[in-house]
Design a protein around this motif. Structure first.
Motif, PDB file in Angstrom:
ATOM      1  N   ASP A   1      15.155  -4.968  -0.106  1.00  0.00           N
ATOM      2  CA  ASP A   1      13.928  -4.555   0.565  1.00  0.00           C
ATOM      3  C   ASP A   1      12.854  -4.231  -0.465  1.00  0.00           C
ATOM      4  O   ASP A   1      13.147  -3.836  -1.586  1.00  0.00           O
ATOM      5  N   HIS A   2      11.601  -4.405  -0.054  1.00  0.00           N
ATOM      6  CA  HIS A   2      10.486  -3.989  -0.906  1.00  0.00           C
ATOM      7  C   HIS A   2       9.602  -3.023  -0.126  1.00  0.00           C
ATOM      8  O   HIS A   2       9.361  -3.224   1.069  1.00  0.00           O
ATOM      9  N   HIS A   3       9.177  -1.988  -0.800  1.00  0.00           N
ATOM     10  CA  HIS A   3       8.340  -0.966  -0.158  1.00  0.00           C
ATOM     11  C   HIS A   3       7.051  -0.771  -0.936  1.00  0.00           C
ATOM     12  O   HIS A   3       7.004  -1.053  -2.133  1.00  0.00           O
TER      13      HIS A   3
ATOM     14  N   GLN B   1       7.475   5.877   1.629  1.00  0.00           N
ATOM     15  CA  GLN B   1       7.535   4.424   1.503  1.00  0.00           C
ATOM     16  C   GLN B   1       7.242   3.738   2.821  1.00  0.00           C
ATOM     17  O   GLN B   1       7.574   4.239   3.894  1.00  0.00           O
ATOM     18  N   ARG B   2       6.630   2.566   2.717  1.00  0.00           N
ATOM     19  CA  ARG B   2       6.508   1.683   3.874  1.00  0.00           C
ATOM     20  C   ARG B   2       7.178   0.357   3.506  1.00  0.00           C
ATOM     21  O   ARG B   2       6.905  -0.196   2.441  1.00  0.00           O
ATOM     22  N   LEU B   3       8.044  -0.116   4.372  1.00  0.00           N
ATOM     23  CA  LEU B   3       8.735  -1.385   4.128  1.00  0.00           C
ATOM     24  C   LEU B   3       7.748  -2.544   4.294  1.00  0.00           C
ATOM     25  O   LEU B   3       7.109  -2.661   5.337  1.00  0.00           O
ATOM     26  N   THR B   4       7.596  -3.381   3.273  1.00  0.00           N
ATOM     27  CA  THR B   4       6.704  -4.547   3.409  1.00  0.00           C
ATOM     28  C   THR B   4       7.495  -5.796   3.779  1.00  0.00           C
ATOM     29  O   THR B   4       6.949  -6.723   4.359  1.00  0.00           O
TER      30      THR B   4
ATOM     31  N   LYS C   1      11.209  -8.287   2.445  1.00  0.00           N
ATOM     32  CA  LYS C   1      12.302  -8.373   1.488  1.00  0.00           C
ATOM     33  C   LYS C   1      12.070  -9.452   0.444  1.00  0.00           C
ATOM     34  O   LYS C   1      11.270 -10.362   0.634  1.00  0.00           O
TER      35      LYS C   1
ATOM     36  N   ARG D   1       7.676  -8.439   6.394  1.00  0.00           N
ATOM     37  CA  ARG D   1       8.168  -7.867   7.652  1.00  0.00           C
ATOM     38  C   ARG D   1       7.184  -8.209   8.773  1.00  0.00           C
ATOM     39  O   ARG D   1       5.970  -8.084   8.594  1.00  0.00           O
TER      40      ARG D   1
ATOM     41  N   GLU E   1       3.783  -6.318   9.474  1.00  0.00           N
ATOM     42  CA  GLU E   1       3.138  -5.833   8.246  1.00  0.00           C
ATOM     43  C   GLU E   1       1.918  -6.715   7.963  1.00  0.00           C
ATOM     44  O   GLU E   1       2.009  -7.937   7.982  1.00  0.00           O
TER      45      GLU E   1
END
Lengths: 291, 291
Positions: free
Chosen positions: B57-59, B120-123, B125, B147, B150
């Motif tokens: 995952d990227h945040h 954090q907010r998940l952007t 992966k 995501r 997003e």
């Protein structure tokens, strides 16, 4: 008033050709082009501009070289790599957040309103069109999309027109979201290629996320029969209405070269297919059409 | 050496170009990485049998308020300074809208009570892996998937580019358009290969892409995909503008069907040569950059 937005996820599946073809069918409508950073609808609709306005949105930092002491606080604090080692602001990277302005100990930074493009109200042979051009490399495409939609809604209201037909951008990010939220129908242009099917599923997930009613047109349908079936299966399991299919023919390119919609260029062939699509679309909007 | 593939218009063949070039280079023994920068609609992996080694995952950071330390409405410094309206005063505390946050860090920097840190907010992966069979065996692929819902693609694009290993050659498959996601994709490239198609839409959006790469001062050349379709106005434009025509990929049903099914064009008769010729003309562009 109903707002229909044409999307696809993947670029080049035929959003603009479909929008232009539908523009001339059915009742009077306002047309909108929300693909603001690579707008093409005007190439077919040949709008004559009645009104244009600059689009000012957000801010841009400016560093006064005479005041700057090269302390480096702004450059190190900027998370967008928008300040160079010799303290120039890179406009393409500046998001206008104002962090540099805040942390500069000697007020060498000022923030200015930023021109990001222009929007237009134009006359076309199919009705009033609201469109825009984002400046090259500019920020805030989502906000320009929102502006185009607001102006189209105002225009439709002032003309007493009940329908807005919008050509949307590719992708599922900021401009696609801005084109979609609050619309009455997302019309997805699918094509039977592995990439477009993958992207269709993502854009359909986006329309579901924002709870927008969604229908599908299958373009270039005969390119790959097994993938056309995959699209149909996906639409069935997802409860998406398939309004019709269009063949993979050169007519789309030939019409584009003449600056015509495919309905104008080929009234007896694609014109009839699009009339059928339009009828299904109207039935869908009235809650009657299903697959 | 880092070569970006971009286009302005979607669906002109960026991914086809990037994937086939990368596969061709890897198959001739050059250590190559393909980087799919179109995180809204990533497609490169659909053409290649990839064994993923990383999938994470990227945040992006978003503000997190420690309400007990907050100085209250009289302060409101964070709310006043945020250009993105990601913070408001509501029900006796600062409320955050993580989806609107640009992760600039200004609120955190400016808070006099130091009561803001970062959540954090998940952007989306990030994935990275290798092609494990076929002609492109050994090719590295890095890819991101935004995501659904997003809006902001650039932070994830930067992350995907940062994940790619520094092989001899990197090919970057950029998103369509001319705004922030493309700029994030092009940043740091040694040369840009613009892919267009010989149609009015292709030409119009090519012209926008040319203005963008000129503004970014990147060396570039153009490939005409689907050559033979449409008209010759693209070639006239290139001649008038003094732009290098790097090569042509001929239009044909066999190529269209191969792409539709996710097959590599370099495996079709005659196409491999076209990619080799294009590559031989890309190399001098990068020297232009270093000289």
């Amino acid at each position: 008033m109903k707002e229909i937005v044409v999307l696809s996820g993947k670029g080049g599946t035929g959003k603009t050709s479909v929008t232009a073809a539908l523009a001339g069918l059915g009742p009077a409508k306002v047309l909108a082009d929300c693909d603001v950073d690579a707008a093409d609808l005007h190439l077919v609709l040949a709008p004559s501009v009645l009104h244009q306005e600059p689009f000012i949105s957000g801010e841009l930092a400016e560093i006064d070289p005479d005041l700057c002491t090269s302390c480096g606080l702004c450059r190190d604090g900027c998370r967008f790599e928008a300040i160079t080692d010799d303290f120039q602001v890179v406009a393409e990277h500046c998001e206008g957040c104002g962090l540099c302005d805040f942390i500069c100990p000697i007020q060498a930074v000022t923030m200015h309103p930023r021109r990001c493009g222009e929007w237009y109200k134009s006359q076309t042979r199919f009705g009033t069109m609201i469109h825009a051009a984002l400046d090259i490399g500019a920020e805030n495409s989502g906000k320009l999309v929102t502006t185009v939609r607001q102006k189209s809604q105002e225009q439709a209201e002032s003309e007493g027109v009940d329908l807005i037909l919008t050509d949307g951008p590719p992708g599922i990010g900021c401009p696609a979201i801005a084109s979609l939220t609050g619309a009455d129908l997302a019309l997805l242009v699918a094509e039977p290629t592995v990439t477009a099917v993958h992207d269709l599923k993502r854009v359909a997930e986006l329309t579901r996320h924002f709870k927008i009613d969604t229908a599908v047109i299958i373009n270039k349908a005969d390119l790959q029969p097994s993938l056309e079936q995959e699209i149909r299966d996906f639409c069935e399991t997802s409860g998406l209405d398939v309004l019709g299919r269009l063949p993979y023919v050169e007519t789309f390119t030939l019409a584009q070269i003449k600056g015509q919609s495919v309905v104008e260029y080929d009234p007896g062939g694609l014109g009839k297919l699009f009339q059928g699509l339009w009828n299904n679309l109207e039935k869908h909007l009235q809650g009657e059409h299903k697959q | 050496m880092r070569i970006a593939v971009a286009s302005g218009k979607g669906g002109t063949g960026k991914t086809t170009m990037a994937v086939n070039l990368a596969a061709m280079l890897q198959s001739t023994g050059q250590s190559t990485a393909l980087v799919d920068c179109d995180v809204e609609e990533p497609n490169a992996h659909l053409y290649l049998p990839v064994q993923w080694e990383q999938d994470r995952d990227h945040h992006v950071p978003v503000p997190r308020i420690n309400a007990s330390a907050c100085l209250g409405e009289e302060c409101s410094k964070c709310i006043e300074l945020c250009r993105f309206k990601a913070l408001i005063w509501m029900a006796d505390e600062v409320m955050t809208f993580p989806e609107l946050c640009h992760a600039c860090g200004l609120c955190m920097t400016a808070c006099p009570a130091k009561c803001i840190d970062e959540g954090q907010r998940l952007t989306g992966k990030v994935r990275c892996g290798f092609v494990d069979q076929g002609p492109a065996k050994g090719l590295e692929l890095s890819s991101g998937e935004l995501r659904v819902g997003e809006a902001m693609a650039p932070p994830l694009i930067k992350e995907v580019k940062g994940t790619a290993r520094d092989r001899d050659i990197q090919i970057w498959d950029c998103p369509p358009g001319t705004s922030c996601p493309v700029i994030a994709g092009l940043h740091g490239a040694d040369a840009v290969l613009l892919v267009t198609e010989p149609t009015p839409f292709g030409l119009h959006d090519l012209n926008l892409a040319v203005q963008l790469v000129r503004r970014l001062e990147l060396p570039f050349g153009v490939v005409v995909n689907k050559a033979g379709l449409g008209d010759n106005r693209v070639e006239q434009y290139l001649e008038k503008e003094g732009i290098d025509l790097l090569g042509l990929i001929p239009h044909g049903m066999d190529a269209a069907r191969a792409c539709a099914s996710g097959r590599l064009l370099i495996e079709l008769d005659g196409y491999r040569d076209a990619f080799e010729r294009i590559w031989s003309r890309v190399l001098p562009l990068t020297k232009e950059r270093t000289s």
